[in-house]
Design a protein around this motif. Structure first.
Motif, PDB file in Angstrom:
ATOM      1  N   HIS A  86      40.429  -5.779  43.324  1.00  0.00           N
ATOM      2  CA  HIS A  86      40.087  -6.580  42.148  1.00  0.00           C
ATOM      3  C   HIS A  86      38.579  -6.451  41.941  1.00  0.00           C
ATOM      4  CE1 HIS A  86      38.990 -10.220  39.920  1.00  0.00           C
ATOM      5  NE2 HIS A  86      40.228 -10.247  39.468  1.00  0.00           N
ATOM      6  N   TRP A 141      42.858 -16.159  41.128  1.00  0.00           N
ATOM      7  CA  TRP A 141      44.182 -16.026  40.489  1.00  0.00           C
ATOM      8  C   TRP A 141      44.900 -14.797  41.033  1.00  0.00           C
ATOM      9  CZ3 TRP A 141      46.604 -12.308  37.496  1.00  0.00           C
ATOM     10  CH2 TRP A 141      47.801 -12.706  36.891  1.00  0.00           C
ATOM     11  N   TYR A 142      44.165 -13.696  41.125  1.00  0.00           N
ATOM     12  CA  TYR A 142      44.749 -12.443  41.597  1.00  0.00           C
ATOM     13  C   TYR A 142      45.250 -12.562  43.038  1.00  0.00           C
ATOM     14  CZ  TYR A 142      44.654  -7.684  43.520  1.00  0.00           C
ATOM     15  OH  TYR A 142      44.969  -6.529  44.173  1.00  0.00           O
ATOM     16  N   HIS A 144      46.051 -15.268  44.677  1.00  0.00           N
ATOM     17  CA  HIS A 144      47.186 -16.193  44.737  1.00  0.00           C
ATOM     18  C   HIS A 144      48.466 -15.523  44.229  1.00  0.00           C
ATOM     19  CE1 HIS A 144      44.669 -20.186  44.926  1.00  0.00           C
ATOM     20  NE2 HIS A 144      44.439 -19.377  45.938  1.00  0.00           N
ATOM     21  N   GLN A 145      48.331 -14.657  43.220  1.00  0.00           N
ATOM     22  CA  GLN A 145      49.489 -13.897  42.743  1.00  0.00           C
ATOM     23  C   GLN A 145      50.059 -13.037  43.863  1.00  0.00           C
ATOM     24  OE1 GLN A 145      51.077 -13.788  39.550  1.00  0.00           O
ATOM     25  NE2 GLN A 145      49.900 -15.684  39.470  1.00  0.00           N
ATOM     26  N   LYS A 146      49.162 -12.618  44.779  1.00  0.00           N
ATOM     27  CA  LYS A 146      49.601 -11.783  45.900  1.00  0.00           C
ATOM     28  C   LYS A 146      49.918 -12.630  47.129  1.00  0.00           C
ATOM     29  CE  LYS A 146      48.407  -7.373  44.800  1.00  0.00           C
ATOM     30  NZ  LYS A 146      48.531  -6.135  45.561  1.00  0.00           N
ATOM     31  N   ASN A 147      50.091 -13.936  46.908  1.00  0.00           N
ATOM     32  CA  ASN A 147      50.443 -14.873  47.992  1.00  0.00           C
ATOM     33  C   ASN A 147      49.388 -14.974  49.084  1.00  0.00           C
ATOM     34  OD1 ASN A 147      52.757 -15.448  46.697  1.00  0.00           O
ATOM     35  ND2 ASN A 147      54.107 -14.352  48.124  1.00  0.00           N
ATOM     36  N   HIS A 179      55.834 -19.459  49.475  1.00  0.00           N
ATOM     37  CA  HIS A 179      56.081 -20.150  48.214  1.00  0.00           C
ATOM     38  C   HIS A 179      57.009 -21.349  48.347  1.00  0.00           C
ATOM     39  CE1 HIS A 179      54.057 -18.557  44.852  1.00  0.00           C
ATOM     40  NE2 HIS A 179      54.361 -17.303  45.121  1.00  0.00           N
ATOM     41  N   THR A 208      47.582 -23.181  47.917  1.00  0.00           N
ATOM     42  CA  THR A 208      46.690 -22.683  46.890  1.00  0.00           C
ATOM     43  C   THR A 208      45.784 -23.774  46.320  1.00  0.00           C
ATOM     44  OG1 THR A 208      48.462 -23.052  45.315  1.00  0.00           O
ATOM     45  CG2 THR A 208      48.222 -20.820  46.170  1.00  0.00           C
ATOM     46  N   THR A 303      47.226  -8.607  33.727  1.00  0.00           N
ATOM     47  CA  THR A 303      48.205  -8.647  34.812  1.00  0.00           C
ATOM     48  C   THR A 303      47.553  -8.170  36.108  1.00  0.00           C
ATOM     49  OG1 THR A 303      48.868  -6.377  34.450  1.00  0.00           O
ATOM     50  CG2 THR A 303      50.041  -8.069  33.190  1.00  0.00           C
ATOM     51  N   VAL A 304      48.260  -8.394  37.216  1.00  0.00           N
ATOM     52  CA  VAL A 304      47.799  -7.911  38.516  1.00  0.00           C
ATOM     53  C   VAL A 304      47.531  -6.405  38.452  1.00  0.00           C
ATOM     54  CG1 VAL A 304      48.599  -7.458  40.878  1.00  0.00           C
ATOM     55  CG2 VAL A 304      48.836  -9.742  39.881  1.00  0.00           C
TER      56      VAL A 304
END
Ligand code: ADP
Ligand code: MG
Length: 326
Positions: A86, A141-142, A144-147, A179, A208, A303-304
């Motif tokens: 990122h 954000w990125y 967290h999208q990737k856990n 999750h 998160t 998007t990711v």
């Protein structure tokens, strides 16, 4: 033709201070001055002996890695860094070990810590703070999208690159979250940035939302020039951690006068002690404070995959801004 590395300004400056000693070298890199030190590691400027590329080398002494748990922690830091691409997250280039050190070779952020940047200006103008904060939120954000949760977001772990873009570093406390229960066991991070739910050592809800609390503390610090929860008069320097947490949970934030109403309204939804009532990133990204203050393109809405593409293309938002403009 390859550059003459020994006449590189960084090498010359370093050698001038230590005239008769050879440059220490780990593998392909000359090790120059110390860039910073955390609790666990020393980070040095490294320069490739052949290509002159500047990197940051995080060195962890082998002798402090004296058990399996600590070994696993370093392995996790490396493994997590390796999955993150990122524009506002430090890039992992390589790892190595010697008989004395484990070394992590990272993208060099030449602008230093956000901590010093704020101190140098006393506090940041809203427009500058909003740009940096948008970059922080994009990176968070990125991940967290990737856990992945960072769990140690603070001014010392946020760096600036040479274009004054924000780079998130130090994934030493980062972990993957689940999750289903959004629960993590370990207590960690730095007290002044730590979310109140970290108090409850049962660890409930530590996920998160804890990173979002830290983002709130960081945003406040940029705009105020000091930390929101750092000066409990009955507990100087936050020495008693339990007391500091109790203080954080009961103390309403008080804003210095230069902070605008829009910024206050954003801070107020992040610095909410109950993690379930705290704003999520989607809410934060839609806040009008960004719309008002961030003139450059932000990566919100990408998007990711698009973020990763952007990171591969180079760590700058300018390219994106140009694309959007056409
Ligand atoms: P620790 O896990 O010990 O806290 P960090 O990874 O946070 O170690 O690094 C310690 C300090 O080194 C940072 O606070 C920062 O000042 C400096 N530093 C770390 N990474 C870089 C980098 N990529 N570029 C420039 N300086 C860095
Ligand atoms: Mg650190």
């Amino acid at each position: 033709p390859l550059p003459d590395v020994l006449s590189h300004p960084a090498v010359v400056a370093f050698s001038a201070n230590r005239p008769n000693r050879p440059l220490p070298k780990f593998g392909a890199y000359y090790m120059l001055q110390t860039l910073g030190e955390g609790e666990f590691a020393k980070v040095k400027l490294g320069i490739h002996s052949k290509y002159g590329e500047e990197v940051a080398v995080k060195l962890i002494r082998r002798e402090v890695v004296d058990n399996e748990t600590k070994m696993a922690k370093i392995a996790r830091e490396i493994e997590i860094l390796d999955t993150l691409k990122h524009p506002n997250i430090v890039r992992l280039y390589d790892v190595f070990e010697t008989d004395k050190f484990f070394g992590i070779i990272l993208e060099y952020a030449s602008g230093g810590e956000l901590f010093d940047h704020i101190l140098a200006h006393r506090y940041l103008k809203e427009r500058d703070a909003a740009k940096l904060f948008a970059q922080l939120i994009s990176g968070v954000w990125y991940m967290h999208q990737k856990n992945i949760v960072h769990r140690d977001l603070k001014l010392e772990n946020l760096l600036l690159d040479r274009h004054r873009n924000l780079i998130i570093t130090d994934f030493g406390f980062a972990n993957r979250f689940n999750h289903r229960n959004n629960l993590m066991e370990t207590m960690c991070g730095s007290p002044a940035y730590a979310a109140p739910e970290l108090v409850n050592s049962d660890g409930l809800y530590v996920g998160t939302a804890a990173d979002i609390w830290s983002c709130g503390v960081i945003c406040f610090a940029m705009l105020a020039g000091f930390l929101p929860f750092d000066d409990d008069p009955t507990n100087p320097d936050g020495e008693d951690i339990t007391k500091l947490y109790a203080y954080i949970a009961r103390t309403p934030v008080s804003y210095p006068e230069q902070i605008s109403d829009d910024a206050r309204s954003l801070l107020a939804v992040m610095l909410v002690p109950n993690p379930l009532a705290r704003a999520d990133l989607a809410t934060i990204m839609r806040h009008r404070w960004f719309a008002i203050n961030v003139r450059e393109a932000t990566t919100f809405g990408l998007t990711v995959k698009e973020l990763e593409k952007l990171a591969e293309d180079g760590p700058t938002l300018r390219r994106l801004a140009a694309q959007r403009a056409t």
